[in-house]
Design an enzyme around this catalytic site. Sequence first.
Site, PDB file in Angstrom:
ATOM      1  N   ASP A 193       0.809  -1.222   0.000  1.00 38.24           N
ATOM      2  CA  ASP A 193       0.000   0.000   0.000  1.00 38.24           C
ATOM      3  C   ASP A 193       0.845   1.277   0.000  1.00 38.24           C
ATOM      4  O   ASP A 193       0.632   2.177   0.814  1.00 38.24           O
ATOM      5  CB  ASP A 193      -0.928   0.019   1.219  1.00 38.24           C
ATOM      6  N   GLU A 211     -11.432   0.305  -3.911  1.00 38.47           N
ATOM      7  CA  GLU A 211     -10.705   0.771  -2.725  1.00 38.47           C
ATOM      8  C   GLU A 211      -9.515   1.617  -3.160  1.00 38.47           C
ATOM      9  O   GLU A 211      -9.308   1.886  -4.344  1.00 38.47           O
ATOM     10  CB  GLU A 211     -10.243  -0.429  -1.887  1.00 38.47           C
TER      11      GLU A 211
END
Length: 504
Positions: free
Chosen positions: A15, A183
């Site tokens: 991420d 997302e």
Amino acid sequence: MAHRPNPLIPGFHPDPSVVLVDGVYYLVTSTFEYLPGLPVYRSTDLVDWEPIGHVADRPEQVEVSSVATGAGVFAPTLRYHNGLFHVIVTVVGSPRGCVVYTATDPAGPWSDGVTINGLDGIDPDLVWDDDGTAYVTYSGLRLTGEDAGRHYGIEQVRVDLADGRTLESPRPLWSGSGLRFPEAPHLYRHGDHWYLVIAEGGTERGHAVSVARGPSVTGPFTGHPANPLLTASGSPRYVQNTGHADLVETPDGGWALVLLGVRPIGEAQAFSPLGRETFITDVTWTEDGWPVFASVDLAPRAGIESADFSFEDGTALDDPGWLAVRATPRSMAEVIDGHLVLRGRETGLDAPRPVFVGRRQRHLNADVATRADASDGVGGLAARYDEHHHFGLEAKTEDGATVVTAWGSVAGLRQEWRRSFPAGPVELGMELRTPAEAASTVRADRIRLTADGTPLAELDGRYWTAETCASFTGRVVGLYASEGTARFADFRCAGWETGPGTDQ
């Protein structure tokens, strides 16, 4: 197209979020149940990265001591505004919730953080419009209340960062091309448009990057007709699970996409020992203003990377690479008389908070070793994916000898191999090797566990991979104690790459 190493930051670094400030790049990644949280890296060329600290180096900043495995410090966004660096992140399972931390220097110290009350979701992005209004755009996965577990797509709210509150009800923004789990939204202004980059398809093999654009930060957003614009799904590419991307300008005036991916071993692309890592790829723009993402190519760094800690001068734990589980390394270990000392609590690696300090495995091939003294306790060398999946070597004194037990634990099932050695300190070692391509159709790496150079066990590494453990993290290799006091004279590790993307 620039030549950069890939992975850009190897090992458990998922991420990624990146920002360019005054010619210097800063990057942060997720850490989940580990502390310190949110490592910060610095680069001047998007190639070489130096760890400079952590956003969350104090437990109270994130409060992860009781979070479930797979929860904790989720995907951050790093941004810079009006002289301040900001990191916004959701700490899942913690009372902190969605938190914004600030610092004038990204090396720290960072603030205690302000919780944004009324925001229920993950993967928050932070952006300001021309008049300075702050917006948080996020994935609307409900974490609390009657709707817990339901997903409402990509949402957005105006926020007051100082007071920590939302200024409106969440509104739907744009939720991709129809793949599951939209997302990881990030918003950017480029040219005449605002661009919304998201991930969809889930963070496994279906992971993808999709893009929409609109006239303002609030939209309305129209998706690219060819979405998703980047995915390795269904391909034989050496880098899989590509997604969760952040755009940034490059030193030569171009653009790049920093994103996560995994390196599965073998022709079947089945198992990824290191978990999700940080990768990079180039971006160009079409005449009508849409981004084009190059494929993510594997290009590991050449040579051997070594980290040797002798524990002689008492500063070894100052190195930013050390991690502990739901606790800080310094709360688990201390350096005394030239040894790292761990005091067991009659719990092993199965415990939610083991007495364990470790470092990310950063290479598919690695040698790890320590000189352990178990005369006053029980402890050794271990590799952890989670409390149900780990392996290692444990030493203890028994009947005037040092008894070493090698073990592998998979989903709570444990197998052991024991051998006795002369009393006193013992050399514990791990050899982690990728198999020859001809033998690696459905395999991961091979793990050899040794004591004083004697092999005790050889394990099949596929049982400690991202796919088997269903983990958001990666392998962390280090030292632990389960009973009494275990002492370690050193910790030595060396890693390198072979196979696709290398010259070997």
